[in-house]
Motif scaffolding. Structure first.
Motif, short mmCIF file in Angstrom:
data_model
loop_
_atom_site.label_atom_id
_atom_site.label_comp_id
_atom_site.label_asym_id
_atom_site.label_seq_id
_atom_site.Cartn_x
_atom_site.Cartn_y
_atom_site.Cartn_z
N ASP A 162 10.04 -6.76 7.89
CA ASP A 162 8.95 -5.90 7.42
C ASP A 162 9.46 -4.64 6.71
O ASP A 162 8.68 -3.90 6.12
N ILE A 163 10.76 -4.40 6.80
CA ILE A 163 11.31 -3.19 6.19
C ILE A 163 11.59 -3.49 4.72
O ILE A 163 12.36 -4.40 4.40
N PRO A 164 10.97 -2.76 3.80
CA PRO A 164 11.14 -3.07 2.38
C PRO A 164 12.52 -2.70 1.85
O PRO A 164 13.15 -1.75 2.33
N ASP A 165 12.92 -3.45 0.89
CA ASP A 165 14.12 -3.14 0.13
C ASP A 165 13.81 -1.93 -0.76
O ASP A 165 12.68 -1.78 -1.23
N PHE A 166 14.81 -1.09 -1.03
CA PHE A 166 14.57 0.12 -1.81
C PHE A 166 14.02 -0.16 -3.20
O PHE A 166 13.41 0.71 -3.83
N THR A 167 14.23 -1.38 -3.70
CA THR A 167 13.71 -1.69 -5.04
C THR A 167 12.21 -1.98 -5.03
O THR A 167 11.57 -1.99 -6.08
N THR A 168 11.67 -2.19 -3.83
CA THR A 168 10.24 -2.49 -3.74
C THR A 168 9.44 -1.39 -3.04
O THR A 168 8.22 -1.37 -3.13
N GLY A 169 10.14 -0.51 -2.31
CA GLY A 169 9.40 0.56 -1.64
C GLY A 169 10.09 1.05 -0.40
O GLY A 169 11.24 0.70 -0.12
#
Ligand code: FES
Length: 149
Positions: free
Chosen positions: A57-64
């Motif tokens: 559930d933890i987003p990648d920095f490229t998506t948020g």
């Protein structure tokens, strides 16, 4: 029943109704003011650790970046370019506004006075005097925990 008695009864009823109405309005206000003025003890409502969510559930920095609350403070949780989970305070170190994550720039920006922080929380622009404080992250059984220390 005389007219005088009837008028007194009506007056008494209206007086009580107004008092009840004023009480219903004043009670929550007084409660809120007392809660605001009362200083909580150091540990009241403070959790040393919180579940931030599943690793997936933890987003990648490229998506948020996921914004959560931890002990009444806003915290961003995200995966950085090395796919490590990071957690940073979302409270601007200038005057305490909540920063926002800029997906296109991969940084955090404060709309109050324009401070900018990089993905490591380092202050790279604007008046913010310090980096965004990090939180210790622990991953256990696919769950992501944040620690207060
Ligand atoms: Fe963030 Fe001033 S509060 S730049």
């Amino acid at each position: 029943m005389t007219d005088k008695t009837r008028a007194e009864t009506r007056r008494g009823f209206l007086t009580r109704a107004i008092l009840v109405w004023v009480g219903m309005i004043a009670a929550p206000l007084i409660y809120g003011i007392l809660r605001y003025l009362t200083v909580p003890s150091d540990n009241q409502g403070q959790n040393p650790v919180i579940l931030a969510g599943k690793l997936s559930d933890i987003p990648d920095f490229t998506t948020g970046a996921k914004l959560i609350k931890f002990n009444r403070k806003a915290v961003f949780v995200y995966k950085n370019s090395q796919n490590q989970v990071k957690a940073l305070s979302a409270v601007c170190t200038h005057l305490g506004c909540i920063v926002g994550y800029q997906v296109q720039d991969h940084d955090f920006k404060c709309n109050c006075h324009g401070s900018v922080f990089d993905l490591d929380g380092k202050n790279i622009g604007g008046p913010a005097p310090k980096p965004l404080p990090p939180y210790r992250v622990e991953i256990k059984d696919d769950n992501v925990y944040l620690h207060q220390d």
